[in-house]
Scaffold this motif. Sequence first.
Motif, mmCIF file in Angstrom:
data_model
loop_
_atom_site.group_PDB
_atom_site.id
_atom_site.type_symbol
_atom_site.label_atom_id
_atom_site.label_comp_id
_atom_site.label_asym_id
_atom_site.label_seq_id
_atom_site.Cartn_x
_atom_site.Cartn_y
_atom_site.Cartn_z
ATOM 1 N N SER A 109 0.824 -1.203 0.000
ATOM 2 C CA SER A 109 0.000 0.000 0.000
ATOM 3 C C SER A 109 0.869 1.268 0.000
ATOM 4 O O SER A 109 0.664 2.180 -0.808
ATOM 5 C CB SER A 109 -0.909 -0.043 1.235
ATOM 6 O OG SER A 109 -1.495 1.203 1.436
ATOM 7 N N HIS A 122 -7.317 -8.794 0.202
ATOM 8 C CA HIS A 122 -7.204 -7.465 0.826
ATOM 9 C C HIS A 122 -7.354 -6.364 -0.223
ATOM 10 O O HIS A 122 -8.078 -5.384 -0.015
ATOM 11 C CB HIS A 122 -5.877 -7.298 1.561
ATOM 12 C CG HIS A 122 -5.772 -5.942 2.186
ATOM 13 N ND1 HIS A 122 -6.293 -5.659 3.421
ATOM 14 C CD2 HIS A 122 -5.295 -4.770 1.693
ATOM 15 C CE1 HIS A 122 -6.134 -4.368 3.673
ATOM 16 N NE2 HIS A 122 -5.514 -3.818 2.652
ATOM 17 N N ILE A 123 -6.677 -6.536 -1.342
ATOM 18 C CA ILE A 123 -6.746 -5.520 -2.405
ATOM 19 C C ILE A 123 -8.192 -5.359 -2.879
ATOM 20 O O ILE A 123 -8.700 -4.249 -3.038
ATOM 21 C CB ILE A 123 -5.801 -5.905 -3.582
ATOM 22 C CG1 ILE A 123 -4.345 -5.750 -3.114
ATOM 23 C CG2 ILE A 123 -6.071 -5.052 -4.812
ATOM 24 C CD1 ILE A 123 -3.304 -6.266 -4.085
ATOM 25 N N LYS A 124 -8.888 -6.503 -2.996
ATOM 26 C CA LYS A 124 -10.278 -6.476 -3.472
ATOM 27 C C LYS A 124 -11.194 -5.795 -2.445
ATOM 28 O O LYS A 124 -11.929 -4.858 -2.766
ATOM 29 C CB LYS A 124 -10.727 -7.917 -3.735
ATOM 30 C CG LYS A 124 -12.141 -8.031 -4.255
ATOM 31 C CD LYS A 124 -12.503 -9.493 -4.501
ATOM 32 C CE LYS A 124 -14.001 -9.630 -4.656
ATOM 33 N NZ LYS A 124 -14.439 -11.013 -4.446
ATOM 34 N N PHE A 125 -11.138 -6.259 -1.183
ATOM 35 C CA PHE A 125 -12.113 -5.770 -0.200
ATOM 36 C C PHE A 125 -11.820 -4.339 0.266
ATOM 37 O O PHE A 125 -12.724 -3.629 0.685
ATOM 38 C CB PHE A 125 -12.198 -6.735 1.000
ATOM 39 C CG PHE A 125 -12.847 -8.036 0.628
ATOM 40 C CD1 PHE A 125 -14.183 -8.076 0.212
ATOM 41 C CD2 PHE A 125 -12.146 -9.228 0.674
ATOM 42 C CE1 PHE A 125 -14.779 -9.275 -0.148
ATOM 43 C CE2 PHE A 125 -12.734 -10.431 0.310
ATOM 44 C CZ PHE A 125 -14.062 -10.455 -0.100
ATOM 45 N N SER A 126 -10.571 -3.935 0.190
ATOM 46 C CA SER A 126 -10.261 -2.552 0.590
ATOM 47 C C SER A 126 -10.346 -1.599 -0.607
ATOM 48 O O SER A 126 -10.086 -0.408 -0.476
ATOM 49 C CB SER A 126 -8.862 -2.482 1.207
ATOM 50 O OG SER A 126 -7.891 -2.700 0.210
ATOM 51 N N LYS A 127 -10.649 -2.171 -1.775
ATOM 52 C CA LYS A 127 -10.708 -1.392 -3.032
ATOM 53 C C LYS A 127 -9.417 -0.595 -3.228
ATOM 54 O O LYS A 127 -9.437 0.571 -3.611
ATOM 55 C CB LYS A 127 -11.930 -0.475 -3.038
ATOM 56 C CG LYS A 127 -13.244 -1.256 -2.983
ATOM 57 C CD LYS A 127 -14.434 -0.380 -3.208
ATOM 58 C CE LYS A 127 -15.683 -1.241 -3.226
ATOM 59 N NZ LYS A 127 -16.904 -0.519 -2.927
ATOM 60 N N MET A 128 -8.312 -1.249 -2.924
ATOM 61 C CA MET A 128 -6.997 -0.617 -3.076
ATOM 62 C C MET A 128 -6.679 -0.515 -4.569
ATOM 63 O O MET A 128 -6.789 -1.509 -5.284
ATOM 64 C CB MET A 128 -5.941 -1.501 -2.383
ATOM 65 C CG MET A 128 -4.568 -0.857 -2.248
ATOM 66 S SD MET A 128 -3.318 -2.092 -1.783
ATOM 67 C CE MET A 128 -3.658 -2.369 -0.075
#
Length: 301
Positions: free
Chosen positions: A74, A100-106
């Motif tokens: 990040s 994590h990338i998907k659910f945090s919309k990173m």
Amino acid sequence: MNITVLGSQGAIPKLGKYSSSLLLNISNSYILIDCCEGVQFQLRKNKIKLSKIDIILISHAHGDHYFGLIGLISTLSLIKRKNKLKVFCPTSVLKIIQAHIKFSKMSLNYELDLISLNSQNEKNIYENPSFTIKTFPLKHSVYTNGFRIEEKRKRRKLLLDKALQYKIDNVYFNKLTKSENVFNSEGKEISYLEVTNEGPKPKSFAYCSDTAYFKELVNYITDVDLLYCETTFLEKDRDKALRTFHSTTIDAAKLAKKGRVKQLLIGHFSSRYDDYSMFFNEVFSIFENVIISEEGKKVQV
Ligand SMILES: [Zn+2]
Ligand SMILES: [Zn+2]
């Protein structure tokens, strides 16, 4: 080639001490090996620019080896990294990062190349003109890889006086260092062996964390210049090492001796110990060239 120790501890970090992470500097590349919680602070403290890291290797899915990875991925985006980042990790860790990338919309502004490790055998996973990276299987409570990183043979060293004596034009010096014969100003073929010496010996490093000792392990680390091997426990706690698939001081020392390695770096110490001189003494009784991990310590290979 050199190593900076970023974390010396096992699963539980302590004040001023971090779980497992090493930074390897090889041929102007920076490779982060395991990525502990707080790794960004340790990189900054050791004056290593985060953007310089080219490759990250994650040995296994226990948190003390990857809890710093999501934060680092990040931050690299926030500081506007542009270059591709390669992360080699077990499939389980890869799925956690992707989730994590998907659910945090990173959204990342650089290319993150996540490469899944799932081989049960020794395997080449990366190669460039300067070095290679191999994985090998370790014996732990979850799927775990060790890593062996080797420099490729460097160019030969030109003997300038001899080259001039043989009347070789300097435009051919480059060819000679690449082990190619050339013609001199009189049209005579000159062997590169006459006017060059062998280049510096390529260096190698192997990383074993976490693992119980097993007899095939020696094949993967033989003859390296520096071996990192975890020693979570002193020999008196061998029962705990066996239960948790970790190594003791004596395991690491025997491995280094059998593998004829030049230097041994030990770490991943259990938080139950505060005095590391016992670790040194136990290993030293079998293998003398031992170095104790300590945050910020640099080891020249
Ligand atoms: Zn661990
Ligand atoms: Zn582990």
